[in-house]
Design an enzyme around this catalytic site. Structure first.
Site, PDB file in Angstrom:
ATOM      1  N   CYS A   1       1.184  -1.542  -0.089  1.00 36.65           N
ATOM      2  CA  CYS A   1       0.126  -0.529   0.402  1.00 36.65           C
ATOM      3  C   CYS A   1       0.352   0.952   0.099  1.00 36.65           C
ATOM      4  CB  CYS A   1      -0.795  -0.019   1.334  1.00 36.65           C
ATOM      5  SG  CYS A   1      -2.138   2.058   1.154  1.00 36.65           S
TER       6      CYS A   1
ATOM      7  N   CYS B   1      -4.897   6.666  -2.880  1.00 34.74           N
ATOM      8  CA  CYS B   1      -4.432   5.514  -3.452  1.00 34.74           C
ATOM      9  C   CYS B   1      -2.579   6.239  -4.051  1.00 34.74           C
ATOM     10  CB  CYS B   1      -5.065   4.252  -3.621  1.00 34.74           C
ATOM     11  SG  CYS B   1      -4.286   2.722  -4.430  1.00 34.74           S
TER      12      CYS B   1
END
Length: 279
Positions: free
Chosen positions: A76, A219
């Protein structure tokens, strides 16, 4: 059992961090349930995911991330910046270069503090364009392929992403279309879906995240994916600012390697009572 936690955010993508540097606090077979419980925004702490910090085998630090649905992600982008911010504050690393082990491999990070704010630059590796199986064609590049009414491109930037260029991010149908693309069988493990709008040499992005199963404010790997596809198509050059609802990231490319740079902040710290005896 009382467990200390730290809440952090990077561009509005928020995480609960559990420090297991000295001791295993949440058994591995309970980590998924832990994430589902405490990521809940009404019955838990509230977060997009949980980061677990441990000593690494292939690098000094290891990061594992569990999404709010309990699934474990390979990596991530916003999460690793939050992870680095915490590690820097705890002096597990010092300003400058460091290495972090993830399920997507060992990543190099560079930290610095300016005017009281921490900035993290992450070597995201080389974006991979050949990880999607195209029906009747085997494995190959998946660029501007018609899918559910859109032209979809695919790239892996640590996790799989679909990238769709649109005229406007204000289209209310985008988030209705995202799950159709995310769950399409062409993506063996599913994919995050990024809708991208050109913005005077830079990019604006909205992302539907796999595991969260909804739109997030930002993101990191999706921002890299958007820039990688845009560069692949000649839309941007070797540097671009990616603007998300939660803030901006600068994505640069050097010898085809992608770098992501942005900030991360500690929101608050606290403790929870976690019952190890319940499933």
């Amino acid at each position: 059992m009382t467990i200390q936690f730290t809440k952090l955010q990077g561009n509005g993508n928020d995480f609960i961090l559990i420090d297991e540097w000295d001791d295993l606090l949440v058994p591995d077979d309970r980590k998924a349930a832990f994430a589902k419980k405490y990521c809940h925004r009404r019955f838990g702490i509230g977060a997009d995911g949980v980061l677990f910090l441990t000593k690494g085998v292939k690098a000094p630090l290891q990061m594992r991330i569990f999404n709010e649905d309990g699934s474990e992600a390979e990596m991530c982008g916003n999460g690793i910046r939050c992870f680095a911010k915490y590690a820097l504050d705890k002096r597990y690393i010092v300003p400058g270069l460091a290495r972090v082990e993830t399920k997507a491999g060992v990543l190099e990070i560079e930290t610095k503090t300016e005017n009281g704010k921490t900035y993290i630059k992450v070597n995201m590796g080389k974006p991979l364009f050949d990880r999607v199986k195209i029906p009747a064609q085997g494995h190959g590049e998946f660029i501007n392929v018609p899918l559910h009414g859109y032209e979809v491109s695919a790239v892996n930037t640590g996790v799989p992403h679909a990238v769709v260029f649109v005229d406007s991010l204000e289209d209310p149908d985008l988030m209705d279309a995202a799950p159709l693309i995310r769950f399409d069988k062409v993506f063996a493990k599913g994919a995050n879906v990024n809708f991208v709008q050109r913005d005077m040499g830079n990019l604006r992005v909205r992302t539907y995240e796999r595991g969260v199963e909804g739109e997030t404010l930002s993101c990191g790997t999706g921002s890299v994916a958007a820039a990688a596809i845009a560069r692949h198509l000649g839309i941007v050059r070797d540097s671009a600012v990616v603007k998300t609802a939660g803030g901006e990231l600068r994505i640069t490319f050097e010898h085809d390697m992608a770098y992501m740079e942005g900030g991360a902040e500690t929101v608050y710290k606290g403790e929870i009572e976690f019952d190890l005896s319940t499933p």
